[in-house]
Design an enzyme around this catalytic site. Structure first.
Site, PDB file in Angstrom:
ATOM      1  N   GLY A 157      40.465  48.834  49.840  1.00  0.00           N
ATOM      2  CA  GLY A 157      39.718  49.065  51.629  1.00  0.00           C
ATOM      3  C   GLY A 157      40.662  47.227  51.961  1.00  0.00           C
ATOM      4  CE  LYS A 172      33.534  48.638  46.946  1.00  0.00           C
ATOM      5  NZ  LYS A 172      34.707  48.953  47.307  1.00  0.00           N
ATOM      6  N   GLY A 217      38.969  52.983  45.669  1.00  0.00           N
ATOM      7  CA  GLY A 217      38.031  53.841  43.797  1.00  0.00           C
ATOM      8  C   GLY A 217      38.910  55.237  43.709  1.00  0.00           C
TER       9      GLY A 217
HETATM   10  P1  ADP Z   1      38.611  46.922  48.053  1.00  0.00           P
HETATM   11  O1  ADP Z   1      38.545  47.304  48.653  1.00  0.00           O
HETATM   12  O2  ADP Z   1      40.093  45.986  47.280  1.00  0.00           O
HETATM   13  O3  ADP Z   1      38.474  47.172  46.727  1.00  0.00           O
HETATM   14  P2  ADP Z   1      36.708  45.163  46.668  1.00  0.00           P
HETATM   15  O4  ADP Z   1      35.777  45.814  48.072  1.00  0.00           O
HETATM   16  O5  ADP Z   1      36.281  45.155  45.095  1.00  0.00           O
HETATM   17  O6  ADP Z   1      37.714  45.399  46.775  1.00  0.00           O
HETATM   18  O7  ADP Z   1      35.796  43.927  46.694  1.00  0.00           O
HETATM   19  C1  ADP Z   1      36.240  43.155  48.134  1.00  0.00           C
HETATM   20  C2  ADP Z   1      35.385  41.567  48.664  1.00  0.00           C
HETATM   21  O8  ADP Z   1      34.869  40.978  46.963  1.00  0.00           O
HETATM   22  C3  ADP Z   1      35.933  41.025  49.003  1.00  0.00           C
HETATM   23  O9  ADP Z   1      35.677  41.070  50.638  1.00  0.00           O
HETATM   24  C4  ADP Z   1      35.926  39.722  48.891  1.00  0.00           C
HETATM   25  O10 ADP Z   1      35.893  38.461  49.910  1.00  0.00           O
HETATM   26  C5  ADP Z   1      35.699  39.393  47.728  1.00  0.00           C
HETATM   27  N1  ADP Z   1      34.936  39.124  46.877  1.00  0.00           N
HETATM   28  C6  ADP Z   1      36.247  38.081  45.643  1.00  0.00           C
HETATM   29  N2  ADP Z   1      36.596  37.568  45.127  1.00  0.00           N
HETATM   30  C7  ADP Z   1      35.348  36.883  45.412  1.00  0.00           C
HETATM   31  C8  ADP Z   1      34.334  36.530  44.851  1.00  0.00           C
HETATM   32  N3  ADP Z   1      34.848  35.501  43.804  1.00  0.00           N
HETATM   33  N4  ADP Z   1      32.467  35.836  44.987  1.00  0.00           N
HETATM   34  C9  ADP Z   1      32.413  36.945  46.028  1.00  0.00           C
HETATM   35  N5  ADP Z   1      33.645  37.535  46.315  1.00  0.00           N
HETATM   36  C10 ADP Z   1      34.264  38.475  45.927  1.00  0.00           C
HETATM   37 MG    MG Z   2      36.484  47.081  49.209  1.00  0.00          MG
END
Ligand code: ADP
Ligand code: MG
Length: 392
Positions: free
Chosen positions: A346, A193, A369
């Protein structure tokens, strides 16, 4: 921060509605992590033990408002919760007109986001939810940053309102973390994100001693530093903003490192082959899907030297085995480090479970968030509403 806490209220014989965060990860109707349910259990048990008639409320996923969507029904949550609690938790499909529940019983209302008006914080919906209870307990830290009918609106109208123990504890730990952290403080912000997380970076820059970016955010930093990122996930319209962040870091006497090396693939799928590239060698048809081995060693070293580690967002597509090494290296470094570590998000929690370091993380936040907004220093709407009720 002043608000009423659940243990300050008389609950016996009362209709106690608890706003939970049961937004659990699902795969084909099966819950893949119980973490959020486990986190909620102590509050529910406390209310039941005191003789409350418990009404549980939560959202799940992002359904289209105003209609039922079987894939996002809370039905799996009701059965899993019944197992964990050791007593039946009935799922109530139509609950807005009234819920039949006796003291010592717990009922789960169907996904609140099936109801039109939830997301826009409709006042009549907030009033209708408030009318179902004697006491409203906000215990969903993960949604406290959203001003919606079941998270914020209802707080204005319920007869009595308070913060639940889970929420209170989150705020206590995060407050302490932000006011008197063990230094140096290292924050790792990764994930997909990108645009929503760039603003947190700005705020973190002045609060932490070292910042590491990963995932789509790192790709945006790589592009902003003048390197080609091919078909990688990144935010082209945030390049100037990112360059500004890089300059701010320099002015503060630090640096947001960009990865030396990365893992790339030409396809985004589970079987894609991982190739190691120096950061300045990414081809036009390639996607950066993880940090490379040299970078992983660098980042692990930074974690070892930190007094506090804040982690949100995997540094690669850890769901694909070939691109999990970077995130695993971060997890392993946190596991062996003596730093106070705190993680939220998450997917971050899914990674922590996948790499088996749950017990080595000092504090796991139930928010994603909300966790980021709180450490950014923003006022969470649900907390503002609880405080407003406390003052009157
Ligand atoms: P969180 O839920 O912990 O806040 P996000 O929802 O922002 O994290 O992002 C998690 C996702 O980001 C994972 O599904 C992962 O596969 C993806 N991700 C991580 N690095 C990359 C990348 N270089 N390119 C595309 N997706 C990525
Ligand atoms: Mg996420």
């Amino acid at each position: 921060m002043s608000f009423l806490r659940m243990d300050e209220l008389e609950l016996a014989g009362k209709r106690v509605m608890i706003r939970e965060d049961f937004n659990v990860p699902l795969e084909g109707g099966r819950i893949t992590s119980d973490a959020r349910l486990e986190a909620a259990l102590p509050t529910i048990r406390m209310a039941l033990d005191e003789g409350a008639a418990v009404i549980l409320l939560s959202h799940l996923g992002r359904p289209q408002e105003g209609r039922f969507d079987k894939a996002l029904s809370l039905s799996p949550v009701a059965s899993r919760l019944s197992d964990l609690l050791g007593q039946e938790v009935r799922l109530e499909a139509h609950w807005l007109d009234g819920v039949a529940v006796k003291p010592g019983e717990a009922v789960l209302c169907e996904n609140v986001r099936f109801i039109d008006g939830e997301k826009r914080n409709d006042e009549s919906l907030a009033r209708a939810i408030a009318a179902l209870c004697d006491v409203f307990v906000m215990d969903a830290f993960g949604t406290a940053h959203r001003a919606q009918a079941s998270t914020e609106g209802v707080i204005h109208f319920a007869p009595k309102v308070c913060a639940g123990p889970l929420l209170s504890r989150e705020l206590y730990v995060l407050d302490k973390l932000m006011t008197e952290p063990e230094r140096p403080v290292l924050a790792i912000v990764g994930g997909s994100k990108v645009s929503t997380k760039l603003s947190v970076l700005e705020a973190l820059l002045s609060k932490v001693d070292q910042l590491i970016v990963g995932g789509g955010i790192a790709n945006t930093f790589i592009a902003a530093s003048g390197f080609d990122v091919g078909k990688s996930l990144y935010e082209p319209d945030q390049l100037r903003e990112t360059q500004r962040l890089i300059r701010s870091a320099h002015k503060l006497g630090g640096e947001i490192p960009i990865p030396k090396d990365v893992l790339v693939a030409t396809q985004f799928n589970r079987d894609a082959e991982a190739v190691v590239r120096a950061v300045d060698e990414v081809d036009d048809d390639e996607m950066i899907l993880d940090i490379g081995p040299l970078t992983a060693v660098d980042y692990a070293g930074m974690i070892q030297r930190a007094g506090t580690v804040i982690w949100n967002g995997p540094v690669g597509v850890f769901e694909f085995p070939a691109f999990a090494a970077g995130t695993r290296a971060i997890a392993d470094a946190i596991e062996v480090s003596d730093a106070f570590s705190i993680a939220g998000g998450g997917d971050t929690l899914a990674a922590i479970e996948q790499f088996g370091i749950t017990d080595s993380v000092s504090y796991i936040s139930t928010g994603g968030g909300a966790f980021l907004e709180y450490i950014e220093g923003k006022k969470l709407p649900a907390m503002a509403a609880l405080e407003a009720r406390f003052e009157t």
